[in-house]
Design an enzyme around this catalytic site. Structure first.
Site, mmCIF file in Angstrom:
data_model
loop_
_atom_site.group_PDB
_atom_site.id
_atom_site.type_symbol
_atom_site.label_atom_id
_atom_site.label_comp_id
_atom_site.label_asym_id
_atom_site.label_seq_id
_atom_site.Cartn_x
_atom_site.Cartn_y
_atom_site.Cartn_z
ATOM 1 N N TYR A 134 15.383 15.550 -2.878
ATOM 2 C CA TYR A 134 15.674 16.994 -2.840
ATOM 3 C C TYR A 134 14.438 17.718 -2.330
ATOM 4 O O TYR A 134 13.437 17.824 -3.031
ATOM 5 C CB TYR A 134 16.059 17.429 -4.254
ATOM 6 C CG TYR A 134 16.450 18.868 -4.489
ATOM 7 C CD1 TYR A 134 16.453 19.823 -3.481
ATOM 8 C CD2 TYR A 134 16.826 19.293 -5.766
ATOM 9 C CE1 TYR A 134 16.816 21.134 -3.727
ATOM 10 C CE2 TYR A 134 17.198 20.596 -6.026
ATOM 11 C CZ TYR A 134 17.182 21.513 -4.998
ATOM 12 O OH TYR A 134 17.529 22.819 -5.254
ATOM 13 N N LYS A 162 18.984 16.087 0.009
ATOM 14 C CA LYS A 162 19.377 17.503 0.047
ATOM 15 C C LYS A 162 18.206 18.275 0.621
ATOM 16 O O LYS A 162 17.130 18.347 0.013
ATOM 17 C CB LYS A 162 19.709 18.002 -1.362
ATOM 18 C CG LYS A 162 19.871 19.526 -1.485
ATOM 19 C CD LYS A 162 20.290 19.897 -2.902
ATOM 20 C CE LYS A 162 19.906 21.325 -3.299
ATOM 21 N NZ LYS A 162 20.535 22.366 -2.499
#
Length: 297
Positions: A134, A162
């Site tokens: 992330y 992400k």
């Protein structure tokens, strides 16, 4: 091996007015999202105020979310500044029955790119479970370079990234360099349609909680190569994004959900609730997005 694909709403964590976790509202929100057409939920991401919770509270959120989810996928954030603590929570998330662990990049201190890569490789090895990296430098204070994907390719348990940096050129480079069976999820709401157009496998964004049906329809349009429709839907989503950005994040997400009939509780101090004037701005943006227009009749 699990591979994230589609629309994931970065959901808020409801708190009571006194700051306590509101487990009842959390369970109701998970149940609500199951019927909105999205594929899954990102639990305890940035919109979920994870950094304001202690370990026991984060474990409680894991238990409640997994118990409430009947058919929706759950990727749950285990990230902390420490590799050791991240692994401890990641093991708990795995054992609870989530679909994958997502881990925000280490924050506050500034490890090298090698250190960040080793962080994720160590997590994947320790838990033997799908891990999603992330990248969100605006909050974490650190950023991943596209070269890191060469390190991620060494372990197929690191199944995705992400990317919430908001750099379109860098997002493109992440997608281009992705290993086989690796999913890049767009994490910057305003780049969803363009990211999908160049090969991202999906989105994990806060506005998918405010406007889940718009996001689900956009994803379907893009996968069916109906690009004109997808870009028009992005314009509608942009109004929801503007609503989400009002005030102290993520207060506006919670207000927008509450306004739509799905109470999402309060933010936790030191974050602040919206003022009356800010609520009006949120309502205007939701109206322009065409969300629940009957609320504003």
């Amino acid at each position: 091996m699990y591979h994230p694909r589609g629309v994931y709403g970065a959901m808020p964590t409801p708190f009571k007015r006194n700051g306590d976790l509101d487990g009842g509202l959390l369970s109701e929100l998970v149940a609500h999202f199951e019927d909105t057409g999205i594929n899954g939920l990102l639990v305890m991401g940035t919109a979920g105020e994870f950094a304001l919770m202690n370990e026991a509270e984060r474990r409680a959120v894991v238990d409640i979310a997994v118990d409430a989810a009947k058919k929706i996928e759950l990727i749950i954030n285990a990230g902390s500044a420490s590799t050791r603590e991240t692994i401890q929570l990641a093991k708990y998330i795995k054992d609870a029955g989530a679909d994958a662990v997502v881990a925000v990049e280490p924050y506050f201190f500034h490890p090298t790119q090698e250190g960040i890569a080793r962080h994720y490789l160590t997590i994947a090895s320790a838990i033997d479970f799908p891990v999603i990296a992330y990248n969100i430098p605006s909050f974490a204070g650190n950023r991943m370079a596209p070269d890191i994907l060469e390190e991620f390719a060494r372990d197929d348990r690191i199944v995705g990234l992400k990317d919430s940096e908001g750099d379109a050129a860098k997002l493109s480079e992440f997608i281009f360099r992705s290993p086989k069976n690796f999913s890049v999820l767009v994490g910057m709401d305003s780049l969803v349609s363009s990211g999908l157009a160049i090969g991202a496998e999906g989105m994990a964004i806060g506005s998918a909680c405010i406007a889940p049906r718009i996001c689900a329809e956009m994803y379907r349009a893009m996968t069916n190569k109906k690009y004109d429709k997808a870009f028009e839907l992005q314009k509608s989503l942009d109004h929801a994004i503007r609503a989400m950005q009002v005030g102290t994040f993520p207060a506006a997400i919670k207000y927008a959900l509450t306004l739509q009939g799905f109470p999402a509780g309060h933010v936790r101090a030191p974050l602040q609730e919206l003022t009356d004037a800010e609520r009006i701005v949120v309502e205007d943006h939701l109206r322009n997005a065409g969300i629940n227009e009957e609320l504003f009749a």
